[in-house]
Design a protein around this motif. Structure first.
Motif, PDB file in Angstrom:
ATOM      1  N   ARG A  28      73.543 -18.218 -35.172  1.00 18.61           N
ATOM      2  CA  ARG A  28      74.899 -18.645 -34.855  1.00 18.61           C
ATOM      3  C   ARG A  28      74.893 -20.016 -34.206  1.00 18.61           C
ATOM      4  NH1 ARG A  28      78.930 -15.007 -33.522  1.00 18.61           N
ATOM      5  NH2 ARG A  28      80.119 -16.895 -33.024  1.00 18.61           N
ATOM      6  N   LYS A  30      77.491 -21.749 -31.892  1.00 26.41           N
ATOM      7  CA  LYS A  30      78.737 -21.557 -31.149  1.00 26.41           C
ATOM      8  C   LYS A  30      79.245 -22.891 -30.627  1.00 26.41           C
ATOM      9  CE  LYS A  30      77.409 -16.882 -29.777  1.00 26.41           C
ATOM     10  NZ  LYS A  30      77.147 -15.955 -28.640  1.00 26.41           N
ATOM     11  N   GLU A  33      78.804 -23.622 -26.875  1.00 26.39           N
ATOM     12  CA  GLU A  33      77.414 -23.885 -26.494  1.00 26.39           C
ATOM     13  C   GLU A  33      76.954 -25.247 -27.005  1.00 26.39           C
ATOM     14  OE1 GLU A  33      75.104 -20.620 -27.903  1.00 26.39           O
ATOM     15  OE2 GLU A  33      76.023 -19.178 -26.505  1.00 26.39           O
ATOM     16  N   GLY A  65      82.854 -18.084 -37.765  1.00 23.83           N
ATOM     17  CA  GLY A  65      82.162 -19.206 -37.153  1.00 23.83           C
ATOM     18  C   GLY A  65      81.092 -19.812 -38.027  1.00 23.83           C
TER      19      GLY A  65
END
Length: 221
Positions: A28, A30, A33, A65
């Motif tokens: 992932r 994000k 982040e 995402g």
């Protein structure tokens, strides 16, 4: 700094980090982040992710995402099968159209590649390899085929970086490139097709072998 400049800088750094293996395939990405990691706002991150999606390094799904592209054995077979077909065709066109300045550039790039291999700088070898094939593609002049191939270049570099690119692989590439230059200089279209296709097939076989070995080691651990 404008949003466009900020997004470009973030994209360059994120691409570099993906290629360096700091983000796992399928992992992932994000936005919060990434914004914290690169000390920027959400907008440049979104723009960078869109650009990397176009390059084939990132996938973005609605409501799910972004992720680094997931790579499995079938995906590797697919992208290398595509390269086998297209690189042979481009080599034929290049043999028919290449000029002396392009041949000189090929030879100069190959010298740099071999010098990089001699000092075991395999990151530089990969970059020179990409530049070598870019000259052949330029000489071929098939814009649509080149666009298809370019989508996966950075991903292939990432794969070699993570699954091993050492002296044995570099030696094979050097031999293939030298023979290909001879065929192109002689305008031997049939020879160029056979050499370029075999070059891509060997890359496919070697990548599959290394990918399977790495996957087996990970399961054993």
């Amino acid at each position: 700094m404008s949003v466009a400049i900020a997004a470009g800088a973030v994209c360059a750094q994120l691409r570099k980090d993906i290629l360096a293996g700091l983000f796992a395939f399928g992992g992932r990405l994000k936005i919060d982040e990434l914004a914290a990691r690169y000390a920027t706002s959400h907008m440049p991150i979104r723009e960078a992710l869109r650009q990397l999606q176009g390059e084939g390094l990132v996938t973005v799904e609605p409501n799910r995402g972004a992720r680094v592209r997931k790579v499995d054995i079938e995906f590797i077979r697919d992208i290398f099968d595509l390269r086998v077909a297209l690189e042979g065709m481009l080599a034929r066109r290049a043999a028919e159209r290449i000029d002396q300045s392009q041949l000189a550039r090929l030879s100069a790039i190959e010298e740099k590649l071999e010098a990089s291999a001699a000092r075991k700088d395999f990151t530089a070898v990969l970059a020179a390899n990409q530049a070598f094939h870019a000259v052949i593609n330029e000489a071929a002049g098939n814009v649509e085929a080149i666009r298809v191939l370019e989508v996966h270049w950075n991903l292939i570099i990432a794969l070699w970086g993570r699954h091993g690119y050492g002296p044995d692989r570099a030696a094979g590439v050097i031999s293939d490139h030298r023979q290909l230059i001879v065929a192109l200089r002689a305008r031997d279209a049939d020879g160029a097709v056979m050499l370029a296709s075999a070059h891509a097939v060997k890359a496919k076989q070697e990548m599959l072998r290394r990918f399977e070995a790495t996957a087996g080691s990970a399961k054993a651990a």
